[in-house]
Design a protein around this motif. Structure first.
Motif, PDB file in Angstrom:
ATOM      1  N   SER A  91       0.857  -1.176   0.000  1.00  0.00           N
ATOM      2  CA  SER A  91       0.000   0.000   0.000  1.00  0.00           C
ATOM      3  C   SER A  91       0.896   1.229   0.000  1.00  0.00           C
ATOM      4  N   PRO A  92       0.348   2.400  -0.375  1.00  0.00           N
ATOM      5  CA  PRO A  92       1.169   3.609  -0.362  1.00  0.00           C
ATOM      6  C   PRO A  92       1.824   3.806   0.993  1.00  0.00           C
ATOM      7  N   GLN A  93       3.115   4.045   1.004  1.00  0.00           N
ATOM      8  CA  GLN A  93       3.868   4.093   2.246  1.00  0.00           C
ATOM      9  C   GLN A  93       3.727   5.404   3.005  1.00  0.00           C
ATOM     10  N   TYR A  94       3.201   6.429   2.365  1.00  0.00           N
ATOM     11  CA  TYR A  94       3.064   7.721   3.012  1.00  0.00           C
ATOM     12  C   TYR A  94       1.578   8.030   3.177  1.00  0.00           C
ATOM     13  N   ALA A  95       1.113   7.985   4.420  1.00  0.00           N
ATOM     14  CA  ALA A  95      -0.300   8.233   4.692  1.00  0.00           C
ATOM     15  C   ALA A  95      -0.540   9.739   4.741  1.00  0.00           C
ATOM     16  N   PRO A 130      -7.607  10.418  -5.069  1.00  0.00           N
ATOM     17  CA  PRO A 130      -8.933   9.792  -4.993  1.00  0.00           C
ATOM     18  C   PRO A 130      -8.961   8.350  -5.491  1.00  0.00           C
ATOM     19  N   GLY A 131      -8.256   8.085  -6.596  1.00  0.00           N
ATOM     20  CA  GLY A 131      -8.231   6.715  -7.103  1.00  0.00           C
ATOM     21  C   GLY A 131      -7.544   5.767  -6.151  1.00  0.00           C
ATOM     22  N   SER A 132      -6.403   6.203  -5.582  1.00  0.00           N
ATOM     23  CA  SER A 132      -5.685   5.362  -4.624  1.00  0.00           C
ATOM     24  C   SER A 132      -6.527   5.097  -3.386  1.00  0.00           C
ATOM     25  N   TYR A 133      -7.201   6.132  -2.915  1.00  0.00           N
ATOM     26  CA  TYR A 133      -8.026   5.949  -1.710  1.00  0.00           C
ATOM     27  C   TYR A 133      -9.194   5.006  -1.992  1.00  0.00           C
TER      28      TYR A 133
END
Length: 405
Positions: A352-356, A363-366
């Motif tokens: 998952s993306p490493q930087y929250a 929006p697409g990633s979320y």
């Protein structure tokens, strides 16, 4: 007849039945390995010795065909002029057939299916193929012969000889070296627990933890209270934001975050560190909660995009707070995302993306993250994404304690 290597009939046996007694043999496979060549060569030599003709069409895509296997066939070809071995050049369109045909007089028998000429495919792999008996004037025979004629005329094929074998061996060696380098880097980069069944192991540990039941009940109670607080803050947007409204917003946000003696109704433990800055901007906070109340009724991509735009201008409001707000309003659609989520998903083998942070999560990633955590909730029987967040938070802290032990 269906051949699957699991019903008492192996592909090795089926291919032997095709070759035995044949006058003409034509085989086309995508991949050839030494085990397959060693199985096939003696049978072909037996038929070649009594005057049969043999044609083999072999693919080299992805360098899965082994040079040692081609060398074994080249030895057969050198001894018998009626043996032809044609090698397909690599190309964007993969050469991928698995066909074994033979003719005895006017009668044909063919095996068409999934099995390449490898030891595993012939004996132990889960394969499925169909053995067909067909006459010389059958439509199946006509179609197969047209295909083989196309292969014979296709410029993609070259005759196997020592020069071609040496060239392929050199290329295969380069590919093997680079592949091993890549696989080593890949295995190092892949998160632990790549097998998703590890989720069930973690979940069993989670349920067995004596503190889990109490923590779950406490979280449900706090979530109910948090929703009331968020609704009360959002409702302030419909009135003049005076001093009294500002105080309600500040007190409510403090209760949610747990700062300044608040009740800590949100599940995130450290949200108050940066989030406390938002206490100095109650009017913007009121507007944010009102927007989130409405946005949470839309799909995650749309709702998150709107809240992200509004939140970025408010000091102290980051991804963690924004997703807590959305999850509290709509826990069946919106997931909490923070550093704990990153660590816990990593423990489950889910990249998952490493930087929250807002800049890293569009929006697409979320939306994809919500879908991932929704699927996780389904696997563990969680009622909503808030319960899934509780599970992930437990994994994060449990793993951190074990690593520090």
């Amino acid at each position: 007849m269906i051949i699957s290597n699991a019903n008492g009939e192996s592909h090795a046996g089926a291919i032997k039945s095709i070759i035995d007694g044949a006058d003409e043999i034509v085989i086309a496979v995508a991949f050839l390995k030494r085990g397959g060549a060693d199985h096939l060569a003696p049978m072909l030599e037996e038929r070649l010795a009594v005057g049969a003709t043999v044609e083999l069409f072999v693919g080299t895509d992805f360098f899965l065909t082994e040079p040692a296997a081609l060398k074994r066939l080249l030895e057969v070809k050198k001894r018998y002029s009626s043996c032809s071995v044609m090698i397909a050049d690599r190309a964007p369109a993969t050469f991928h057939p698995k066909v074994y045909c033979s003719r005895r007089g006017e009668n044909w028998r063919s095996l068409v299916g999934s099995a390449n000429l490898t030891k595993g495919a012939l004996q132990s792999n889960e394969e499925i193929s169909l053995v067909i008996d067909h006459a010389n004037d059958d439509a199946v025979t006509t179609a197969l012969n047209k295909t083989f004629d196309r292969y014979r005329a296709w410029k993609r094929f070259q005759t196997l000889d020592p020069l071609l074998l040496q060239q392929y061996t050199s290329q295969h060696g380069i590919d093997k070296r680079e592949r091993e380098r890549y696989e080593k880097a890949r295995d190092k980069a892949l998160p632990d627990g790549f097998d998703l069944r590890v989720i069930l192991d973690w979940h069993q540990r989670y349920l067995a933890d004596p503190a889990t039941s109490t923590a779950q009940a406490d979280r449900r109670r706090k979530r109910t209270q948090a929703l009331r607080v968020q609704q009360s803050i959002a409702a302030l947007a419909s009135h003049t934001v005076d001093a009294a409204a500002r105080k309600v917003a500040k007190d409510g946000l403090g209760d949610l975050m747990g700062s300044a003696g608040g009740r800590h109704l949100w599940g995130s433990g450290s949200i108050h560190r940066q989030g406390s800055k938002a206490l100095e901007h109650p009017a913007k906070v009121i507007r944010l909660f009102a927007l989130a109340r409405d946005a949470s009724q839309r799909p995650p991509r749309e709702g998150y995009a709107e809240i992200r735009r509004a939140a970025e201008s408010i000091p102290g409001v980051g991804l963690n707070m924004a997703t807590e707000i959305l999850c509290t309003f709509a826990p069946t659609q919106y997931a909490v995302y923070n550093g704990n989520t990153v660590g816990a998903l990593g423990a489950l083998g889910i990249a998952s993306p490493q930087y929250a942070q807002f800049h890293a999560i569009g929006p697409g990633s979320y939306e994809r993250l919500c879908e991932t955590i929704q699927a996780l909730a389904g696997r563990i029987g969680a009622a909503d994404l808030s319960e899934a967040d509780a599970f992930l938070n437990w994994i994060y802290w449990k793993r951190k304690a074990e690593n520090n032990a």
